[in-house]
Design a protein around this motif. Structure first.
Motif, short mmCIF file in Angstrom:
data_model
loop_
_atom_site.label_atom_id
_atom_site.label_comp_id
_atom_site.label_asym_id
_atom_site.label_seq_id
_atom_site.Cartn_x
_atom_site.Cartn_y
_atom_site.Cartn_z
N ARG A 1 -49.16 27.70 32.66
CA ARG A 1 -49.55 27.66 31.25
C ARG A 1 -51.09 27.59 31.12
O ARG A 1 -51.68 28.27 30.29
CB ARG A 1 -48.91 26.44 30.60
CG ARG A 1 -48.76 26.51 29.13
CD ARG A 1 -47.98 25.29 28.66
NE ARG A 1 -46.55 25.57 28.54
CZ ARG A 1 -46.00 26.04 27.42
NH1 ARG A 1 -46.75 26.30 26.38
NH2 ARG A 1 -44.72 26.27 27.35
N GLU A 2 -51.69 26.77 31.98
CA GLU A 2 -53.15 26.68 32.01
C GLU A 2 -53.77 28.04 32.37
O GLU A 2 -54.75 28.48 31.78
CB GLU A 2 -53.61 25.64 33.04
CG GLU A 2 -53.50 24.21 32.57
CD GLU A 2 -54.36 23.95 31.34
OE1 GLU A 2 -55.56 24.31 31.36
OE2 GLU A 2 -53.81 23.41 30.36
N ILE B 1 -55.49 28.93 41.50
CA ILE B 1 -54.87 27.77 42.16
C ILE B 1 -55.90 27.06 43.04
O ILE B 1 -55.98 25.83 43.08
CB ILE B 1 -53.65 28.22 43.00
CG1 ILE B 1 -52.53 28.70 42.09
CG2 ILE B 1 -53.16 27.09 43.90
CD1 ILE B 1 -51.33 29.30 42.83
N ALA B 2 -56.73 27.87 43.74
CA ALA B 2 -57.74 27.29 44.64
C ALA B 2 -58.69 26.38 43.88
O ALA B 2 -59.19 25.39 44.42
CB ALA B 2 -58.50 28.41 45.33
N GLU B 3 -58.96 26.70 42.60
CA GLU B 3 -59.89 25.91 41.79
C GLU B 3 -59.18 24.89 40.90
O GLU B 3 -59.84 24.17 40.16
CB GLU B 3 -60.70 26.86 40.87
CG GLU B 3 -61.45 27.96 41.60
CD GLU B 3 -62.60 27.39 42.43
OE1 GLU B 3 -63.26 26.46 41.94
OE2 GLU B 3 -62.81 27.87 43.56
N PHE B 4 -57.87 24.87 40.95
CA PHE B 4 -57.10 24.03 40.01
C PHE B 4 -57.06 22.60 40.54
O PHE B 4 -56.35 22.28 41.50
CB PHE B 4 -55.68 24.60 39.86
CG PHE B 4 -54.86 23.96 38.77
CD1 PHE B 4 -55.26 24.01 37.44
CD2 PHE B 4 -53.65 23.32 39.08
CE1 PHE B 4 -54.49 23.42 36.44
CE2 PHE B 4 -52.88 22.74 38.09
CZ PHE B 4 -53.30 22.80 36.76
N GLU B 5 -57.85 21.75 39.90
CA GLU B 5 -58.08 20.38 40.38
C GLU B 5 -56.78 19.61 40.68
O GLU B 5 -56.64 19.02 41.76
CB GLU B 5 -58.96 19.65 39.35
CG GLU B 5 -59.38 18.26 39.75
CD GLU B 5 -60.23 18.22 41.02
OE1 GLU B 5 -60.97 19.18 41.25
OE2 GLU B 5 -60.10 17.22 41.77
N PRO B 6 -55.79 19.62 39.76
CA PRO B 6 -54.59 18.83 40.04
C PRO B 6 -53.83 19.27 41.30
O PRO B 6 -53.00 18.51 41.80
CB PRO B 6 -53.72 19.06 38.79
CG PRO B 6 -54.68 19.43 37.72
CD PRO B 6 -55.77 20.20 38.40
N ALA B 7 -54.13 20.47 41.83
CA ALA B 7 -53.44 20.93 43.03
C ALA B 7 -54.31 20.76 44.27
O ALA B 7 -53.95 21.24 45.36
CB ALA B 7 -53.03 22.40 42.87
N SER B 8 -55.42 20.06 44.14
CA SER B 8 -56.38 20.03 45.25
C SER B 8 -55.85 19.27 46.46
O SER B 8 -56.34 19.45 47.57
CB SER B 8 -57.71 19.42 44.78
OG SER B 8 -57.46 18.12 44.28
N SER B 9 -54.80 18.46 46.28
CA SER B 9 -54.24 17.76 47.44
C SER B 9 -53.38 18.68 48.31
O SER B 9 -52.93 18.29 49.38
CB SER B 9 -53.41 16.56 46.99
OG SER B 9 -52.34 17.01 46.19
#
Lengths: 254, 316
Positions: A72-73, A96-104
């Motif tokens: 959605r983002e 996705i690479a820049e998507f902070e919530p997925a950084s883990s």
């Protein structure tokens, strides 16, 4: 100039906080926003589902809820710019690479790149493989070899990851147990569709570097030099044999 | 039984008389005419089963945009299946109903696709789906005004000229109405057909859905259309919701079997259109192939009863 209904729709479709555009009504006098929500839902859900279909392993790695929120983002800034959905989502791995919530989950973007490459390979131009005889003839002229250019099959895509994106993908196809995957192990693969099935072919680092040089259009001489610069263990014969056998080679030129 | 409308014999004079009277569903169809029979939407999950079983259906329909790719299994299977079945290509991305000029790139992609898999029919929607370079992947509604009618007619003319064929235009399923609309949808469609020479794709499920959603009578809707210009019928399933006032709001989901009310409306529509190629559309919750073929057979039986009824009556 009057705003067109299309411009009003666009704003309201992509922003669930807004009520329905002005100028809409329902026969029974009900609030048109509930009705407009059908369009809003169709647009957002169908595009999220298109992303889920292409990036199904990413979806399983993060779960449906997280994936839908991330998609959605993504849609806020990256609506499709044409109606061919097979080509929608090319910038999703980078997002996705820049998507902070997925950084883990740093391997997530490369897993997405692999899935994107598989869809592109699936729909790529059809082409026959290079025959072993043609390659033999070229290899039998050593004086011309450095100038030889070997192009790869139109469906060929190369993935070079710092993470075990290939094994993570394979584990989600039930090809290997997930418990055996070390996500921090760098991996490389060639994604290819020689006939009707897309194949994911694991490559060692040297062969991947060499393949990247061929994709970049380097001559055989330059490709070998560059590969040996970084990978002194590179075995040209083994690499060519593998690429030939997997039908990854397409056309020779000088 | 009510008297057969005059327009049925004229329809039967050519395509229906040739193919349906012999009940030969695989007879080669004439250019730009689907066989008068029932077909199904082609889905990748059914490619192999269709090739293995070659069920007795009259035609296959695909969404144009799904096949606008360079190569691979989609083209492979479509080519093979087109050797056995007539093909209808159904566009969902031209945005004919929009106020913006048509996307030339998309028209070119369409020409390429129709050259590669020359279909027995091409159809599109009275709707828009793109605006200012963004594609919304939905069939969005338009205001029915004189100004928009002129634009839509120009778009249909442009598409028919580029594709060098008559196209069919599908009536939409809608959920809202525009205060600016000054022309009933049926009149708007009739005017497009009249001015451009295009045909109609009568989506009976859309008629039912829209009429419930807007408090209209679905039989009146169909009888207000130029039914002699219907070149194909669509049947599909809907889902149920309610609007802010609690009134039924039906959604054209293509995710369920055809509803009984839509079958009844289809039988009524056939009385006005005569026997016409009919598609079972299913895009979500796709069932196994035999279920779709079963629905197509049900449509086929209704169609053939119209063929027999029409043949028994003298040609006018």
């Amino acid at each position: 100039m009057n705003r067109t209904p299309e411009a009003d729709f666009r704003q309201a479709l992509l922003n669930p906080e807004l009520s329905a555009p002005a100028g809409l009504w329902a026969w029974n006098g009900s609030d048109p926003t509930t009705r407009f929500d059908v369009y809003r839902n169709n647009v957002i859900v169908s595009l999220i589902e298109a992303l889920e279909s292409t990036f199904s392993v990413v979806q399983r790695l993060v779960g449906e809820q997280f994936f839908r929120a991330m998609a959605r983002e993504y849609l806020r800034e990256h609506m499709p710019n044409h109606p061919v959905l097979a080509r929608f989502g090319d910038s999703f791995p980078g997002f996705i690479a820049e998507f902070e919530p997925a950084s883990s989950l740093p391997y997530l973007a490369d897993t997405a790149r692999l899935e994107w490459a598989r869809v592109q390979a699936y729909h790529a131009m059809d082409a026959g493989p290079l025959s072993a005889e043609t390659l033999q003839v070229a290899l039998s002229e050593p004086e011309r070899l450095p100038q030889l250019r070997i192009s790869l099959h139109p469906s060929a895509h190369l993935l070079r990851s710092q993470y075990a994106a290939v094994s993570l993908w394979a584990a989600h196809q039930d090809l290997i147990p997930l418990s055996q995957v070390d996500p921090w192990q760098p991996e490389q693969a060639l994604i290819l569709r020689p006939q009707l099935e897309v194949e994911v072919i694991p490559l060692d680092r040297a062969t991947a570097a060499f393949t990247a040089c061929l994709i970049d259009g380097l001559t055989l001489g330059a490709a070998v030099d560059e590969t040996l610069n970084t990978h002194s263990d590179f075995d040209l014969n083994a690499a060519l044999a593998l690429l030939l056998q997997r039908q990854a080679l397409h056309v020779l030129s000088y | 039984m009510k008297t057969q409308p005059n327009l049925v014999p004229t329809r039967l004079a050519t395509p229906a008389g040739e193919t349906a009277a012999h009940h030969n569903l695989k007879a080669p169809s004439r250019f730009n005419t689907l066989p008068v029979s029932a077909g199904i939407g082609l889905k990748p999950e059914h490619y192999q089963a269709l090739l293995d079983q070659l069920p007795e259906i009259g035609f296959l329909e695909v969404h144009a945009e799904n096949y606008m790719v360079a190569g691979g299994p989609y083209h492979h299977y479509l080519s093979r299946l087109h050797e056995h079945y007539a093909l209808s290509i159904h566009g969902v991305g031209l945005s004919i109903g929009g106020d913006a000029p048509l996307d030339e790139h998309h028209l070119s992609r369409l020409v390429t696709l129709l050259d590669r898999h020359p279909p027995e029919r091409f159809s599109e929607h009275l709707a828009w789906s793109s605006h200012s370079g963004e594609f919304f992947n939905d069939l969005l509604p338009l205001p029915y005004t004189e100004e928009r009618l002129k634009i839509v007619c120009e778009h249909v003319d442009q598409v028919q000229t580029r594709l060098k064929r008559q196209i069919l235009l599908e009536n939409p399923a809608t959920y809202v109405q525009f205060a600016a609309s000054s022309i009933p949808e049926t009149e708007f469609l009739s005017a497009v057909v009249e001015r451009t020479g295009c045909g109609l794709l009568l989506d009976v499920n859309n008629v039912y859905v829209s009429c419930i959603n807007h408090g209209l009578n679905s039989r009146d809707y169909i009888s207000a259309l130029p039914c002699n210009r219907v070149g194909e019928i669509h049947l599909a399933g809907f889902s149920r919701d309610t609007d802010a006032a609690g009134a039924p709001l039906l959604i054209d989901s293509h995710g369920a079997p055809v509803a009984d009310a839509v079958w009844n409306l289809y039988a009524y529509a056939l009385e006005l259109t005569g026997p016409v190629a009919t598609l079972i559309e299913r895009d979500n919750n796709i069932p196994p192939l035999p279920i779709l073929v079963g629905e197509a057979l049900r449509a086929q039986n209704l169609l053939l009863s119209r063929v027999d009824a029409a043949i028994e009556e003298p040609m006018l």
